[in-house]
Design a protein around this motif. Sequence first.
Motif, mmCIF file in Angstrom:
data_model
loop_
_atom_site.group_PDB
_atom_site.id
_atom_site.type_symbol
_atom_site.label_atom_id
_atom_site.label_comp_id
_atom_site.label_asym_id
_atom_site.label_seq_id
_atom_site.Cartn_x
_atom_site.Cartn_y
_atom_site.Cartn_z
ATOM 1 N N PRO A 57 13.676 -10.092 -4.730
ATOM 2 C CA PRO A 57 12.454 -9.289 -4.869
ATOM 3 C C PRO A 57 12.589 -7.889 -4.277
ATOM 4 C CG PRO A 57 11.886 -11.516 -4.238
ATOM 5 C CD PRO A 57 13.378 -11.412 -4.134
ATOM 6 N N GLY A 58 13.249 -7.772 -3.124
ATOM 7 C CA GLY A 58 13.438 -6.456 -2.523
ATOM 8 C C GLY A 58 14.273 -5.545 -3.407
ATOM 9 N N ALA A 59 15.367 -6.081 -3.948
ATOM 10 C CA ALA A 59 16.219 -5.286 -4.834
ATOM 11 C C ALA A 59 15.455 -4.864 -6.084
ATOM 12 C CB ALA A 59 17.464 -6.090 -5.205
ATOM 13 N N GLY A 60 14.644 -5.779 -6.619
ATOM 14 C CA GLY A 60 13.871 -5.440 -7.809
ATOM 15 C C GLY A 60 12.835 -4.368 -7.561
ATOM 16 N N LEU A 61 12.152 -4.445 -6.431
ATOM 17 C CA LEU A 61 11.156 -3.437 -6.093
ATOM 18 C C LEU A 61 11.804 -2.071 -5.866
ATOM 19 C CD1 LEU A 61 8.945 -5.574 -3.697
ATOM 20 C CD2 LEU A 61 8.239 -4.673 -5.925
ATOM 21 N N ALA A 62 12.958 -2.055 -5.204
ATOM 22 C CA ALA A 62 13.667 -0.795 -4.985
ATOM 23 C C ALA A 62 14.057 -0.165 -6.315
ATOM 24 C CB ALA A 62 14.897 -1.034 -4.111
ATOM 25 N N ALA A 63 14.534 -0.979 -7.255
ATOM 26 C CA ALA A 63 14.920 -0.452 -8.566
ATOM 27 C C ALA A 63 13.709 0.096 -9.313
ATOM 28 C CB ALA A 63 15.597 -1.553 -9.379
ATOM 29 N N GLU A 64 12.580 -0.617 -9.231
ATOM 30 C CA GLU A 64 11.366 -0.164 -9.906
ATOM 31 C C GLU A 64 10.892 1.174 -9.343
ATOM 32 O OE1 GLU A 64 6.614 -0.861 -9.831
ATOM 33 O OE2 GLU A 64 7.899 -2.277 -8.756
ATOM 34 N N ALA A 75 0.816 -1.221 0.000
ATOM 35 C CA ALA A 75 0.000 0.000 0.000
ATOM 36 C C ALA A 75 0.845 1.266 0.000
ATOM 37 C CB ALA A 75 -0.944 -0.009 1.197
ATOM 38 N N GLY A 76 1.902 1.301 0.828
ATOM 39 C CA GLY A 76 2.746 2.495 0.849
ATOM 40 C C GLY A 76 3.457 2.712 -0.467
ATOM 41 N N ALA A 77 4.028 1.641 -1.014
ATOM 42 C CA ALA A 77 4.749 1.759 -2.277
ATOM 43 C C ALA A 77 3.819 2.165 -3.410
ATOM 44 C CB ALA A 77 5.437 0.439 -2.600
ATOM 45 N N ASN A 78 2.592 1.650 -3.412
ATOM 46 C CA ASN A 78 1.637 2.023 -4.454
ATOM 47 C C ASN A 78 1.348 3.522 -4.436
ATOM 48 O OD1 ASN A 78 1.390 -0.685 -5.147
ATOM 49 N ND2 ASN A 78 -0.478 -0.981 -3.955
ATOM 50 N N VAL A 79 1.046 4.051 -3.257
ATOM 51 C CA VAL A 79 0.754 5.484 -3.151
ATOM 52 C C VAL A 79 1.967 6.306 -3.586
ATOM 53 C CG1 VAL A 79 0.200 7.368 -1.559
ATOM 54 C CG2 VAL A 79 -0.997 5.179 -1.361
ATOM 55 N N ALA A 80 3.152 5.907 -3.123
ATOM 56 C CA ALA A 80 4.364 6.654 -3.463
ATOM 57 C C ALA A 80 4.628 6.649 -4.962
ATOM 58 C CB ALA A 80 5.557 6.069 -2.712
ATOM 59 N N ALA A 81 4.471 5.480 -5.604
ATOM 60 C CA ALA A 81 4.731 5.385 -7.041
ATOM 61 C C ALA A 81 3.770 6.264 -7.833
ATOM 62 C CB ALA A 81 4.624 3.929 -7.490
ATOM 63 N N ALA A 87 11.982 8.801 -4.117
ATOM 64 C CA ALA A 87 13.185 8.822 -3.284
ATOM 65 C C ALA A 87 13.001 7.803 -2.169
ATOM 66 C CB ALA A 87 13.411 10.216 -2.708
ATOM 67 N N LEU A 88 13.937 6.876 -2.036
ATOM 68 C CA LEU A 88 13.752 5.746 -1.140
ATOM 69 C C LEU A 88 14.489 5.904 0.180
ATOM 70 C CD1 LEU A 88 14.029 2.740 -3.617
ATOM 71 C CD2 LEU A 88 11.989 3.983 -2.879
ATOM 72 N N ARG A 89 13.771 5.585 1.257
ATOM 73 C CA ARG A 89 14.363 5.378 2.570
ATOM 74 C C ARG A 89 13.945 3.982 3.020
ATOM 75 N NH1 ARG A 89 15.974 9.706 5.901
ATOM 76 N NH2 ARG A 89 16.192 8.057 7.466
ATOM 77 N N ALA A 100 9.275 5.615 3.039
ATOM 78 C CA ALA A 100 9.960 4.985 4.167
ATOM 79 C C ALA A 100 9.353 3.611 4.398
ATOM 80 C CB ALA A 100 9.806 5.840 5.425
ATOM 81 N N GLY A 101 10.219 2.584 4.426
ATOM 82 C CA GLY A 101 9.727 1.232 4.626
ATOM 83 C C GLY A 101 10.870 0.261 4.767
ATOM 84 N N CYS A 102 10.569 -1.020 4.677
ATOM 85 C CA CYS A 102 11.570 -2.071 4.829
ATOM 86 C C CYS A 102 11.400 -3.126 3.741
ATOM 87 C CB CYS A 102 11.440 -2.752 6.193
ATOM 88 S SG CYS A 102 11.915 -1.722 7.593
ATOM 89 N N ILE A 103 12.540 -3.687 3.306
ATOM 90 C CA ILE A 103 12.549 -4.800 2.365
ATOM 91 C C ILE A 103 13.478 -5.873 2.910
ATOM 92 C CG2 ILE A 103 11.986 -3.456 0.306
ATOM 93 C CD1 ILE A 103 14.993 -3.352 -0.334
ATOM 94 N N GLY A 104 13.369 -7.078 2.364
ATOM 95 C CA GLY A 104 14.257 -8.148 2.753
ATOM 96 C C GLY A 104 15.560 -8.099 1.969
#
Length: 292
Positions: free
Chosen positions: A66-73, A40-46, A80-82, A58-62
């Motif tokens: 998948p985490g690296a791919g989502l961060a790149a997307e 939900a957070g990533a959707n709103v931000a995108a 801007a990612l935190r 602001a959030g957390c990934i593993g």
Amino acid sequence: MRTPVVVVGDVATDVVVVLSGEPAPGSDRPASIASRGGGAGANVAAHLARLGTPTVLAGCIGDDAPGAGLAAELTAAGVALRLRTVPGAATGTIVSLVEPDGQRSMLADRGANLALRPADVPAPTPGGHLHVSGYTLLHPGPREAGLAALRAAADAGCTVSVDPASTGPLLGYGVDRWLADTAGATLVLPNADEARLLTGCADPTAAARALAGRHPIAVVTLGPDGALWVAGDEVVHRAAHPTTVVDTTGAGDAFAAGLLAAWLGTPDRSPAAALDAGLACAAEVVRRPGAR
């Protein structure tokens, strides 16, 4: 100059399963299956970034692919990612079962999202805006981070929006507790079912009025019936935009982003224009599988 927004919420992979017919317990059924960016957070931000709003997530990934791919997307989308990488944790995954009429059921493994800490959220820009995904408040893991973000935003004079997330987790968490947590929010963004749960009012307009008695602005989405904006004695309704519904996953997130981008980005902050912008964004998303 556009108002900067900090979004606090989940980052996840959505596994979208579009069923060709009713489920067949004990047997099988053809389906279209795809993996897409979600949370939900990533959707709103995108969506906010796509609409030209300066956005920090602001959030957390593993510590996984998948985490690296989502961060790149998300970076490619202009966010801007935190995002803190949580060692040993898996990035969140959500399975969305989409029925032929576009309605969906969600199966959530939030993974690293549950490790969010107050220090993961950047200090707000004075005069900026904070959006907190309700899921952040509904679990003891990330709850303190959400509460700390709300306090910091209030201290900095920021406007704040919060969505209640989902009726099931909200009911388990406790309506009174959630209302107390979000008492300082400028805007609350429930759908009709969430508004009914939060207020005990069966009628969505009455529920919106009740919420507007607690918050400066209540915006209630009504699915195919559009959306309501209530502030004080002002009630504004806008009809849904014509569209073909394939998948409703992420429609509320898209609506929130479209509404916030318009409301924060125009000097007059017209409720009707904000509602129309949110409904346009939602109509675009539901035409295809996935939340963004």
